[in-house]
Write a protein that holds these residues in place. Structure first.
Motif, mmCIF file in Angstrom:
data_model
loop_
_atom_site.group_PDB
_atom_site.id
_atom_site.type_symbol
_atom_site.label_atom_id
_atom_site.label_comp_id
_atom_site.label_asym_id
_atom_site.label_seq_id
_atom_site.Cartn_x
_atom_site.Cartn_y
_atom_site.Cartn_z
ATOM 1 N N ARG A 159 84.952 63.191 16.117
ATOM 2 C CA ARG A 159 84.647 62.613 17.426
ATOM 3 C C ARG A 159 85.436 61.350 17.722
ATOM 4 O O ARG A 159 86.013 61.212 18.801
ATOM 5 C CB ARG A 159 83.151 62.360 17.550
ATOM 6 N N SER A 160 85.473 60.401 16.796
ATOM 7 C CA SER A 160 86.130 59.120 17.083
ATOM 8 C C SER A 160 87.616 59.320 17.358
ATOM 9 O O SER A 160 88.187 58.691 18.264
ATOM 10 C CB SER A 160 85.926 58.137 15.930
ATOM 11 N N GLN A 208 81.716 66.943 15.547
ATOM 12 C CA GLN A 208 81.456 65.512 15.620
ATOM 13 C C GLN A 208 82.123 64.720 14.510
ATOM 14 O O GLN A 208 82.284 63.503 14.629
ATOM 15 C CB GLN A 208 79.949 65.265 15.633
ATOM 16 N N SER A 236 85.129 67.426 20.940
ATOM 17 C CA SER A 236 84.456 66.250 20.385
ATOM 18 C C SER A 236 82.974 66.513 20.179
ATOM 19 O O SER A 236 82.393 66.117 19.159
ATOM 20 C CB SER A 236 84.663 65.060 21.325
ATOM 21 N N GLU A 237 82.344 67.190 21.122
ATOM 22 C CA GLU A 237 80.916 67.483 21.014
ATOM 23 C C GLU A 237 80.625 68.537 19.950
ATOM 24 O O GLU A 237 79.600 68.470 19.264
ATOM 25 C CB GLU A 237 80.392 67.953 22.374
ATOM 26 N N ASP A 258 87.938 61.176 20.787
ATOM 27 C CA ASP A 258 87.594 60.269 21.884
ATOM 28 C C ASP A 258 88.700 59.247 22.127
ATOM 29 O O ASP A 258 88.945 58.833 23.267
ATOM 30 C CB ASP A 258 86.270 59.558 21.590
ATOM 31 N N ARG A 268 86.741 66.905 25.313
ATOM 32 C CA ARG A 268 85.322 66.527 25.251
ATOM 33 C C ARG A 268 84.495 67.614 24.575
ATOM 34 O O ARG A 268 83.593 67.325 23.780
ATOM 35 C CB ARG A 268 84.793 66.241 26.651
#
Length: 486
Positions: free
Chosen positions: A385-386, A382, A378-379, A389, A375
């Motif tokens: 991110r996909s 970005q 991911s933050e 996630d 996480r």
């Protein structure tokens, strides 16, 4: 021969007088000092050096524990010479010496004490520390106006470290503790002078506020049956048990108020019970989709942030290991390890995304940890991110099996990978590795990225890869064992 108390010995006495006595009279009974513990000390030193830069222009006293008088004289010379800021000021009073991280002269004749801590806030166990300092300094005729604690600021964000520290005035709180210092010192001096080791029952103090280096020695008689090892046992119940002299599971009364899950643990250990719910394990394993990825991260969380966008103690990965099991039983291994001081996050992500297929389960051990790492990545990045996630959505926690459906007395009070593995897959053994745990890996990595000797650096790289690789291979072997069980 008279033995001077130090600030650390005073705090040991507050935690446990037996700990204090052993530190002075029988130190060899302590557990060996680990590389992880050394790293904590090194980090504290780094924080202290940076703290001085926030209050510059001071005189640094060169403390030598073998020549205490030298530091005391240097401190007195600095004060008489008109110094307004002194670092590591050294004082002796009532056979007790204390080093003050920073003392600052006010416009009048008074001084302020500033104690530096590498925590993110003021903790209750900081107050006795500062109270002792104030007692010793005032005993030397130093008028103290304020006692303050300087700690790390969680809102500081790299690269702007201008607000790395927060200073809190805790004078009123310290004054509540200072009345106890004189009687405590008297009691502690009496304790360390006695010939025989004090008889103190094991209890909550063995781990509070820090785990005692003598815990293994003191708990040896209880083996794996200490009542204080019952998972989730609240401190108030530990105190009741200690007061009643109930130290082992065999001594635990059948009417002692414990919830069902804790009594289940007690009976499992005492009866050497093994419970395996094959039906639930089978249903859980059916959730897995090939290719199955077995993933583990090693992370660092430095007190002083080193990479863009990070705050004190933020976690970031510097290494991963991933074993991939395909439906035809083929097993492949992928890994990444950052070997220099640069930010490891982006290259680690790019490497990880090459080995993790777009489909298939991702097996981890204690998913909350890996989920937190992913996480944060991911933050912070970005553009990925996909993909990251998607990985989070496919996490599958192997720990759930051993927390709920596979219970074995030999696991003791832990379901960790290192507790489970030697029981269910005895042919794999962490003991053959030089690195024994995540905290050790963290410490070795921090040394490795600074190491200039190529031979030493290569050895540390090899050991780090062995350790992280063992974690994911262990999960593969456990998975194979569970398939046989069902």
């Amino acid at each position: 021969m008279s033995v001077n108390l130090s600030k650390s010995k005073y705090l040991s006495g507050l935690q446990c007088v037996k700990k204090l006595w052993l530190e002075i009279n029988d130190q060899q009974k302590a557990a060996p000092f680990s590389i992880a513990q050394q790293r904590i000390l090194n980090q504290g030193t780094e924080v202290g050096i940076l703290a001085r830069q926030q209050l510059p222009g001071g005189i640094l006293i060169n403390f030598d524990r073998f020549d205490l008088k030298k530091g005391i004289i240097e401190t007195q010379n600095a004060i008489s010479g008109g110094a307004s800021v002194i670092y590591e000021a050294t004082f002796l009073y009532d056979d007790t010496y204390a080093l003050a991280d920073i003392i600052i002269k006010n416009k009048d004749t008074s001084w302020d004490i500033i104690e530096v801590k590498s925590t993110l806030s003021v903790k209750d166990f900081h107050y006795p520390d500062l109270a002792l300092q104030k007692y010793v300094l005032e005993g030397n005729g130093i008028e103290i106006k304020k006692t303050c604690l300087m700690h790390l600021n969680s809102e500081c964000v790299h690269p702007d470290l201008y607000n790395l520290f927060v200073i809190e005035d805790v004078t009123e709180k310290i004054d509540e503790f200072i009345r106890n210092v004189d009687p405590n010192i008297s009691a502690f001096k009496q304790i360390i002078s006695i010939q025989d080791e004090p008889d103190v029952a094991i209890g909550p103090q063995c781990k509070d506020p820090y785990e005692c280096a003598f815990k293994e020695y003191c708990w040896e008689f209880a083996g794996d049956k200490a009542v204080f090892d019952i998972p989730g046992l609240y401190k108030d119940k530990k105190v009741i048990l200690q007061d009643r002299g109930i130290l082992t599971l065999e001594q635990l009364p059948h009417d002692f108020p414990l919830p069902e899950n804790q009594w289940e643990y007690v009976y499992r250990i005492l009866n050497k019970d093994i419970r395996i719910d094959t039906n639930r394990i089978r249903e859980k394993l059916k959730e897995l989709e090939y290719p199955i990825h077995f993933l583990d991260f090693e992370t660092d969380n430095p007190a002083i942030p080193r990479h863009t966008g990070m705050s004190p103690y933020d976690n970031f990965p510097f290494q991963y290991s991933c074993h991939v099991l395909y439906e035809n039983d083929q097993l492949s291994h992928y890994e990444y390890l950052q070997t220099d001081k640069s930010d490891p996050r982006r290259p680690l992500i790019e490497s990880l995304l090459k080995c993790i297929d777009r489909k298939g389960s991702i097996v981890v051990y204690s998913a909350s940890f890996e989920k937190g790492v992913l996480r944060q990545l991911s933050e912070s990045f970005q553009e990925y991110r996909s993909q990251i996630d998607s990985m989070i959505e496919r996490l599958w926690d192997q720990l759930v099996i051993f927390r709920n459906y596979y219970k074995h007395y030999a696991f003791g009070n832990s379901n960790s990978l290192k507790s489970v593995l030697p029981v269910v897959v005895p042919e794999l053994n962490y003991q053959v590795l030089e690195i024994q745990g995540g905290a050790d890996a963290q410490a070795v990595w921090n040394e490795m990225i600074k190491e200039e000797d190529t031979q030493k650096k290569d050895k540390m790289i090899t050991e780090l890869k062995k350790y992280c690789g063992m974690d994911t291979l262990a999960m593969v072997k456990i998975h194979n064992m569970l398939q046989k069980v069902i």
